[in-house]
Design a protein around this motif. Structure first.
Motif, PDB file in Angstrom:
ATOM      1  N   GLY A 101      38.428  39.722  23.127  1.00  0.00           N
ATOM      2  CA  GLY A 101      38.573  40.971  22.280  1.00  0.00           C
ATOM      3  C   GLY A 101      38.326  40.611  21.291  1.00  0.00           C
ATOM      4  N   ARG A 108      40.572  39.538  33.017  1.00  0.00           N
ATOM      5  CA  ARG A 108      40.436  39.790  33.817  1.00  0.00           C
ATOM      6  C   ARG A 108      38.522  39.277  34.246  1.00  0.00           C
ATOM      7  NH1 ARG A 108      40.038  46.274  33.232  1.00  0.00           N
ATOM      8  NH2 ARG A 108      39.158  45.101  31.283  1.00  0.00           N
ATOM      9  N   GLY A 109      38.105  38.501  32.997  1.00  0.00           N
ATOM     10  CA  GLY A 109      37.088  38.154  33.183  1.00  0.00           C
ATOM     11  C   GLY A 109      35.545  38.758  33.220  1.00  0.00           C
ATOM     12  N   GLU A 110      35.919  40.196  32.323  1.00  0.00           N
ATOM     13  CA  GLU A 110      34.627  41.323  31.798  1.00  0.00           C
ATOM     14  C   GLU A 110      34.567  41.043  30.612  1.00  0.00           C
ATOM     15  OE1 GLU A 110      36.075  44.904  32.917  1.00  0.00           O
ATOM     16  OE2 GLU A 110      37.030  44.396  34.876  1.00  0.00           O
ATOM     17  N   ARG A 119      46.762  42.069  34.361  1.00  0.00           N
ATOM     18  CA  ARG A 119      48.140  42.761  34.336  1.00  0.00           C
ATOM     19  C   ARG A 119      48.049  43.441  34.971  1.00  0.00           C
ATOM     20  NH1 ARG A 119      50.397  42.055  28.123  1.00  0.00           N
ATOM     21  NH2 ARG A 119      52.441  42.457  28.625  1.00  0.00           N
ATOM     22  N   ASP A 120      47.585  44.843  34.623  1.00  0.00           N
ATOM     23  CA  ASP A 120      48.012  46.192  35.314  1.00  0.00           C
ATOM     24  C   ASP A 120      48.989  45.993  36.652  1.00  0.00           C
ATOM     25  OD1 ASP A 120      47.773  47.056  32.944  1.00  0.00           O
ATOM     26  OD2 ASP A 120      45.489  47.545  33.859  1.00  0.00           O
ATOM     27  N   LYS A 132      54.798  51.603  21.561  1.00  0.00           N
ATOM     28  CA  LYS A 132      54.909  50.674  21.040  1.00  0.00           C
ATOM     29  C   LYS A 132      55.912  50.185  20.296  1.00  0.00           C
ATOM     30  CE  LYS A 132      50.238  48.383  20.754  1.00  0.00           C
ATOM     31  NZ  LYS A 132      50.031  46.810  21.008  1.00  0.00           N
TER      32      LYS A 132
END
Ligand SMILES: NC(=O)c1ccc[n+]([C@@H]2O[C@H](COP(=O)([O-])OP(=O)(O)OC[C@H]3O[C@@H](n4cnc5c(N)ncnc54)[C@H](OP(=O)(O)O)[C@@H]3O)[C@@H](O)[C@H]2O)c1
Length: 319
Positions: free
Chosen positions: A11, A33-35, A55-56, A134
């Motif tokens: 990202g 995720r490779g997106e 991850r989710d 956070k």
């Protein structure tokens, strides 16, 4: 070779951090995720292994932590932790297994500023799900580091800027049309007196912070660092600077919040409220002193680079 597993490395930040890690001699494994693709190509990516995990889905199945541990990391950088239970799941799986665990937080662990520039030690007054979670993650990781020796470090970025996406603009939201308005010398309305602040950071400076934290292990473990440019800017000063880049006199008008809000879309007004209600203004003195963090970009320099890209793409018009 020391192995770094970065969770969410393709990202905004990973675009700069992954090449820096490879160039520093680390073996890098990107988990995503490779997106997404990084914003800019870099030869370093050919030496990076990507492991595709959602991850989710993995957390729901209870397998995420084990899968990260099985990659045998020396260092883990968690770019995408948003919930306390996610952090706990990963820490339990990695306890005693890693040299360092770095987590990406946000300056929204703070609510409205008190003393400015705000030091990391300022009492937390977060609000909203994102900032509150956070802050809980930060408190948990620091407690684990200081009580049980889990080697956690946290970087808290401001509004991340770089070429490839729209920066937080002088009206405090993300519609790039605000830049077109200023470039054409047209009138721009700002809320209140335009004196509320925003605090940007270039994505490469966020990458620098992670590199400094890894290079200065003993000074960074058990610590959280604001990860921002050297100084916050007011909306008014930001708008005046942008107009000046195009040789324009800024035509600014100032409206009380309810009037200003009524002229925006709901999404823009909400984004601006989220930013100016907090009006971040964060100190980087601790990061400078402990680990030698020295941002390459001021807020305006970071925005300038991003705006140049928006103009090249035809997203911002200057005539
Ligand atoms: N943006 C800001 O201005 C800002 C400000 C302060 C703090 N932060 C913090 O910065 C961090 C985000 O960093 P960033 O902006 O560099 O990230 P980003 O641009 O949002 O990229 C997210 C990365 O995570 C991966 N990813 C997303 N969902 C995933 C999933 N379910 N499973 C596995 N991988 C997943 C993405 O790849 P795939 O899509 O291919 O999976 C990508 O590599 C967050 O912790 C955020 O709180 C951001």
């Amino acid at each position: 070779m020391s192995r770094v597993v970065i969770i969410g490395g393709s990202g905004h930040v990973g675009t700069y951090l992954v090449p820096r890690l490879v160039e520093a001699g680390f073996e890098v494994v990107n988990v995503s995720r490779g997106e997404r693709q990084p914003y800019q190509p870099h030869a370093a990516w050919k030496d990076v292994r990507t492991v595709m995990l959602d991850r989710d889905a993995e957390e729901k199945a209870g397998t995420f932590g084990r899968n990260i541990r099985e990659l045998k990391p020396d260092t883990v950088i968690d770019m995408i932790c948003f919930r306390l239970d996610s952090a706990k799941h990963l820490v339990e799986a990695l306890r005693g297994q890693v040299q360092q665990f770095l987590s990406c937080g946000t300056i929204w662990v703070h609510g409205p500023s008190i003393q400015v520039p705000a030091p990391e030690s300022q009492k937390r007054r977060p609000f909203g799900e994102y900032g509150t979670q956070k802050a809980e993650i930060e408190a948990y990781l620091l407690d684990e580091a200081r009580r049980s020796g889990f080697p956690a470090t946290i970087a808290h970025p401001g509004h991340i800027v770089g070429p490839g996406w729209a920066p937080l603009n002088p009206a405090g939201h993300f519609n790039p049309k605000v830049f077109t308005t200023l470039a054409r010398g047209e009138e721009l309305a700002l809320p209140n007196f335009g004196m509320e602040t925003v605090h940007h950071v270039h994505a490469d400076d966020v990458a620098q912070m992670f590199m400094r934290a890894i290079a200065n292990w003993s000074a960074s473990v058990g610590e959280a660092f604001h990860t921002v440019s050297p100084a916050a800017i007011s909306l008014r000063g930001y708008a005046e600077a942008v107009a000046g880049w195009f040789g324009r006199e800024p035509k600014l008008v100032f409206l009380p919040w309810p009037e200003w809000k009524a002229r925006q879309t709901d999404e823009e007004a909400q984004a601006t409220w989220e930013h100016i209600y907090r009006s971040p203004n964060s100190s980087i003195e601790k990061a400078r002193r402990l680990i030698g963090y020295e941002p390459r970009y001021t807020s305006l320099e970071a925005v300038y680079e991003s705006l140049t890209w928006l103009i090249e793409q035809g997203i911002v018009e200057t005539k």
